[in-house]
Write a protein that holds these residues in place. Structure first.
Motif, PDB file in Angstrom:
ATOM      1  N   ALA A  83       0.712  -1.476  -0.092  1.00 34.10           N
ATOM      2  CA  ALA A  83       0.030   0.000  -0.067  1.00 34.10           C
ATOM      3  C   ALA A  83       0.850   1.190  -0.001  1.00 34.10           C
ATOM      4  O   ALA A  83       0.326   2.307   0.056  1.00 34.10           O
ATOM      5  CB  ALA A  83      -0.706   0.080   1.201  1.00 34.10           C
ATOM      6  N   GLY A  84       1.971   1.203   0.101  1.00 26.42           N
ATOM      7  CA  GLY A  84       3.046   2.229  -0.020  1.00 26.42           C
ATOM      8  C   GLY A  84       3.823   2.544   1.468  1.00 26.42           C
ATOM      9  O   GLY A  84       4.657   3.421   1.348  1.00 26.42           O
ATOM     10  N   GLY A  85       3.726   1.766   2.455  1.00 28.23           N
ATOM     11  CA  GLY A  85       4.214   2.049   3.546  1.00 28.23           C
ATOM     12  C   GLY A  85       5.435   1.154   3.473  1.00 28.23           C
ATOM     13  O   GLY A  85       6.000   0.504   2.602  1.00 28.23           O
ATOM     14  N   TYR A  86       6.299   1.337   4.656  1.00 28.99           N
ATOM     15  CA  TYR A  86       7.580   0.582   4.758  1.00 28.99           C
ATOM     16  C   TYR A  86       7.723   0.033   6.384  1.00 28.99           C
ATOM     17  O   TYR A  86       7.053   0.272   6.958  1.00 28.99           O
ATOM     18  CB  TYR A  86       8.685   1.535   4.353  1.00 28.99           C
ATOM     19  CG  TYR A  86       9.011   2.755   5.256  1.00 28.99           C
ATOM     20  CD1 TYR A  86      10.097   2.497   5.985  1.00 28.99           C
ATOM     21  CD2 TYR A  86       8.421   3.780   5.399  1.00 28.99           C
ATOM     22  CE1 TYR A  86      10.538   3.659   6.864  1.00 28.99           C
ATOM     23  CE2 TYR A  86       8.624   4.852   6.131  1.00 28.99           C
ATOM     24  CZ  TYR A  86       9.631   4.763   6.829  1.00 28.99           C
ATOM     25  OH  TYR A  86      10.102   5.801   7.481  1.00 28.99           O
ATOM     26  N   LEU A  87       9.015  -0.769   6.346  1.00 33.59           N
ATOM     27  CA  LEU A  87       8.983  -1.491   7.672  1.00 33.59           C
ATOM     28  C   LEU A  87      10.289  -0.959   8.249  1.00 33.59           C
ATOM     29  O   LEU A  87      11.424  -0.468   7.626  1.00 33.59           O
ATOM     30  CB  LEU A  87       9.195  -2.982   7.720  1.00 33.59           C
ATOM     31  CG  LEU A  87       8.025  -3.770   6.687  1.00 33.59           C
ATOM     32  CD1 LEU A  87       8.288  -5.142   6.534  1.00 33.59           C
ATOM     33  CD2 LEU A  87       6.721  -3.520   7.009  1.00 33.59           C
ATOM     34  N   ARG A  88      10.523  -1.150   9.599  1.00 36.47           N
ATOM     35  CA  ARG A  88      11.600  -0.778  10.303  1.00 36.47           C
ATOM     36  C   ARG A  88      12.101  -1.746  11.642  1.00 36.47           C
ATOM     37  O   ARG A  88      11.201  -2.618  11.670  1.00 36.47           O
ATOM     38  CB  ARG A  88      11.546   0.592  10.770  1.00 36.47           C
ATOM     39  CG  ARG A  88      10.489   0.603  12.053  1.00 36.47           C
ATOM     40  CD  ARG A  88      10.524   2.039  12.360  1.00 36.47           C
ATOM     41  NE  ARG A  88       9.071   2.317  13.229  1.00 36.47           N
ATOM     42  CZ  ARG A  88       9.079   3.433  13.791  1.00 36.47           C
ATOM     43  NH1 ARG A  88       9.833   4.513  13.754  1.00 36.47           N
ATOM     44  NH2 ARG A  88       7.899   3.689  14.396  1.00 36.47           N
ATOM     45  N   ASN A  89      13.258  -1.824  11.869  1.00 39.80           N
ATOM     46  CA  ASN A  89      13.683  -2.704  13.283  1.00 39.80           C
ATOM     47  C   ASN A  89      13.754  -4.112  12.908  1.00 39.80           C
ATOM     48  O   ASN A  89      13.952  -4.587  13.956  1.00 39.80           O
ATOM     49  CB  ASN A  89      12.708  -2.360  14.299  1.00 39.80           C
ATOM     50  CG  ASN A  89      12.786  -0.988  14.869  1.00 39.80           C
ATOM     51  OD1 ASN A  89      13.464  -0.123  14.715  1.00 39.80           O
ATOM     52  ND2 ASN A  89      11.719  -0.307  15.479  1.00 39.80           N
ATOM     53  N   ALA A  90      14.058  -4.445  11.855  1.00 32.42           N
ATOM     54  CA  ALA A  90      14.399  -6.029  11.573  1.00 32.42           C
ATOM     55  C   ALA A  90      15.615  -6.153  12.302  1.00 32.42           C
ATOM     56  O   ALA A  90      16.044  -7.352  12.868  1.00 32.42           O
ATOM     57  CB  ALA A  90      14.280  -6.321  10.194  1.00 32.42           C
ATOM     58  N   HIS A  91      16.590  -5.225  12.319  1.00 33.42           N
ATOM     59  CA  HIS A  91      17.878  -5.511  12.986  1.00 33.42           C
ATOM     60  C   HIS A  91      17.651  -5.606  14.555  1.00 33.42           C
ATOM     61  O   HIS A  91      18.789  -5.812  15.350  1.00 33.42           O
ATOM     62  CB  HIS A  91      18.824  -4.266  12.660  1.00 33.42           C
ATOM     63  CG  HIS A  91      18.380  -2.813  13.470  1.00 33.42           C
ATOM     64  ND1 HIS A  91      17.220  -2.370  13.030  1.00 33.42           N
ATOM     65  CD2 HIS A  91      19.050  -2.216  14.295  1.00 33.42           C
ATOM     66  CE1 HIS A  91      17.147  -1.325  13.716  1.00 33.42           C
ATOM     67  NE2 HIS A  91      18.237  -1.050  14.626  1.00 33.42           N
ATOM     68  N   LEU A  92      16.552  -5.354  15.197  1.00 29.93           N
ATOM     69  CA  LEU A  92      16.208  -5.378  16.667  1.00 29.93           C
ATOM     70  C   LEU A  92      15.838  -7.086  17.011  1.00 29.93           C
ATOM     71  O   LEU A  92      15.411  -6.924  18.022  1.00 29.93           O
ATOM     72  CB  LEU A  92      15.535  -4.279  17.161  1.00 29.93           C
ATOM     73  CG  LEU A  92      15.924  -2.755  16.935  1.00 29.93           C
ATOM     74  CD1 LEU A  92      14.827  -2.000  17.578  1.00 29.93           C
ATOM     75  CD2 LEU A  92      17.200  -2.889  17.621  1.00 29.93           C
ATOM     76  N   HIS A  93      15.960  -7.768  16.004  1.00 31.17           N
ATOM     77  CA  HIS A  93      15.554  -9.132  16.519  1.00 31.17           C
ATOM     78  C   HIS A  93      16.487  -9.371  17.656  1.00 31.17           C
ATOM     79  O   HIS A  93      17.518  -9.272  17.969  1.00 31.17           O
ATOM     80  CB  HIS A  93      15.943 -10.172  15.413  1.00 31.17           C
ATOM     81  CG  HIS A  93      15.752 -11.418  15.754  1.00 31.17           C
ATOM     82  ND1 HIS A  93      14.437 -12.091  15.793  1.00 31.17           N
ATOM     83  CD2 HIS A  93      16.838 -12.581  15.941  1.00 31.17           C
ATOM     84  CE1 HIS A  93      14.633 -13.366  16.154  1.00 31.17           C
ATOM     85  NE2 HIS A  93      15.980 -13.622  16.151  1.00 31.17           N
ATOM     86  N   ARG A  94      15.602 -10.150  18.759  1.00 26.45           N
ATOM     87  CA  ARG A  94      16.255 -10.819  19.970  1.00 26.45           C
ATOM     88  C   ARG A  94      16.126 -12.204  20.098  1.00 26.45           C
ATOM     89  O   ARG A  94      15.090 -12.803  19.443  1.00 26.45           O
ATOM     90  CB  ARG A  94      15.556 -10.175  21.138  1.00 26.45           C
ATOM     91  CG  ARG A  94      14.011 -10.125  21.156  1.00 26.45           C
ATOM     92  CD  ARG A  94      13.806  -9.493  22.500  1.00 26.45           C
ATOM     93  NE  ARG A  94      14.064 -10.401  23.663  1.00 26.45           N
ATOM     94  CZ  ARG A  94      13.391 -11.510  24.225  1.00 26.45           C
ATOM     95  NH1 ARG A  94      12.186 -11.636  23.514  1.00 26.45           N
ATOM     96  NH2 ARG A  94      13.909 -12.350  25.181  1.00 26.45           N
TER      97      ARG A  94
END
Length: 477
Positions: A239-250
């Protein structure tokens, strides 16, 4: 898609769980028409599995217990624990809304356990610096019971149209770029018109391919909510959005798995919480080397040390004297049960020499020999380069033992980017008007960073869903 004002829903909620239910209830109570969709056969989402922990600073529950706290103090405490990795906008909104959300739940019948609120620090989560965490006897189901009870009159009135076993695949837009509804794929594709859409589909922990794509790690354990497939993240991006914080996987501090056909299940855990059981053993990585002070009191630091290891894999190493004299290391097991597993389970290895042990647990033999020799020197001198102080026995008496543990987590760190009004954002920072997101679809990283904290996910989901329902426009514009 053209939306006819007379037929369009005021809000289409995709996901009837922790965030979606309060959104639907709040919208309907204002007289709005709501379409509530869920891929599962029943409402509730992860509340069926959740601990139901809620954290709030400045609640009536705290005041009744003589606790002086505030949303501002709560915010600063979470930023401390997360080392500043939590998103200040999302976290600020959560801590602001948390006390009124808890007060509302208690007004509706939530009964915290005796002695609550508590700081809630334990083997699996960092604690707060103030008593601000609570939950009911039935945990997540206690919250679900309240939301279900509040939902039923809205369904009966016709203000909420609940449709289960309905998986949504796409957000639809009108000719002018406005949100126009959603497309659901059941037996046949169906388009539903709506002036606003809330994506509240939860995380992606049970979608192995998406999990590995986003985090870069294999999903070793598949034990989360079956419908945590990441549908909302895919829809938001389309829909045009985006993602963040994949690097914060614990990845936690590891578990003993039932096998190596991943994702699999957890057999048990070797105790890694030094307050409960100080370590007698050492932990080594694929190079055979120690990588952390095994008695490090900070859960976050121990988790970060594991995240730096290849494949999130390590081996707990000890000898026969330690096995005989130490409290059993596997949670809830006897010493005899541990002994019975060596040689009979692939994660439990016994060997007569250190070199043989290294080969069987697939770590570097020279590295393991150096690690054990170095540790034994530390036992003799009383000084450990990694800072460990509890070193009761050297590792010297054969046979030698290794228990393999893998790091894993059921939460989803990556999520949809939103603004302070909970609208999905484009990469250029512009909001997609009429498209909202709440719940774990935002990712755990926005309120927890890489830390494990009790309560923020549940209270944020409820508070954000409720806020959207209280503010979404009602009626044709």
């Amino acid at each position: 898609m053209t939306v006819a004002p007379s037929t369009a829903y005021d809000l289409i909620v995709v996901g009837a769980g922790t965030a979606g239910l309060p959104a639907a209830i709040a919208t309907a109570r204002r007289g709005g028409r709501v379409l509530l969709l869920d891929a599962a056969e029943k409402i509730g989402g992860t509340l069926h599995l959740s601990t139901g922990q809620i954290t709030a600073g400045g609640s009536r529950l705290q005041a009744a217990n003589g606790i002086v706290d505030s949303p501002e103090a709560h915010f600063l405490d979470v930023m401390r624990v997360t080392a500043g990795l939590a998103d200040p906008i999302v976290l600020g909104l959560m801590t602001k809304l948390a006390p009124q959300t808890l007060d509302w739940l208690m007004d509706e019948g939530l009964v915290p356990l005796p002695g609550h609120p508590i700081t809630a620090g334990n083997a699996f989560s960092e604690g707060y610096n103030q008593r601000r965490c609570c939950w009911g006897e039935q945990r997540g189901r206690a919250i679900l019971a309240i939301l279900d009870r509040l939902l039923q009159p809205e369904i009966a009135s016709g203000r909420v149209d609940l449709r289960l076993n309905t998986r949504v695949s796409k957000v639809l837009f009108g000719d002018a770029g406005e949100v126009a509804g959603v497309r659901a794929d059941t037996k046949a594709a169906a388009d539903y018109p709506g002036r606003a859409v809330l994506i509240a589909t939860g995380g992606y922990a049970m979608n192995a391919k998406l999990f590995e794509k986003l985090t870069g790690y294999r999903p070793y354990v598949g034990r989360s909510y079956p419908f945590s497939q990441g549908d909302g993240l895919v829809m938001a991006e389309a829909a045009g959005g985006y993602l963040r914080n994949a690097h914060l996987h614990r990845a936690g501090t590891g578990s003993i798995l039932t096998g190596s056909n991943f994702p699999t299940t957890v057999l048990s855990r070797f105790e890694t919480y030094p307050i409960t059981r100080p370590s007698w053993e050492i932990w080594v990585n694929s190079r055979g080397l120690r990588f952390v002070n095994e008695d490090e009191p900070s859960l976050t630091r121990r988790e970060m040390a594991l995240l730096a290891q290849p494949d999130l894999r390590y081996v707990v190493v000890f000898d026969d004297r330690i096995l005989r004299e130490s409290p059993p290391g596997v949670e809830g097991w006897t010493q005899q049960k541990m002994r019975d597993h060596f040689g009979n389970h692939m994660m439990f290895v016994r060997a007569n020499t250190i070199a043989e042990l290294a080969k069987e647990v697939a770590v570097d033999a020279n590295g393991l020999a150096r690690a054990i020799a170095g540790y034994n020197e530390s036992v003799a001198s009383g000084h450990d380069p990694l800072g460990r102080t509890h070193m009761p026995r050297p590792i010297a008496e054969p046979p030698f033992y290794g228990i393999v543990q893998y790091g894993h987590a059921n939460t989803s760190s990556a999520g949809i980017v939103i603004d302070e009004d909970l609208r999905v954002l484009r990469r250029d920072g512009r909001p997609i008007n009429g498209l909202f997101a709440a719940g774990e679809v935002l990712g755990t990283g926005v309120v927890m960073g890489r830390a494990s904290l009790p309560g923020p996910l549940v209270v944020a989901a409820i508070a954000f869903g409720k806020r959207i329902g209280e503010r979404v426009p009602i009626g044709a514009t």
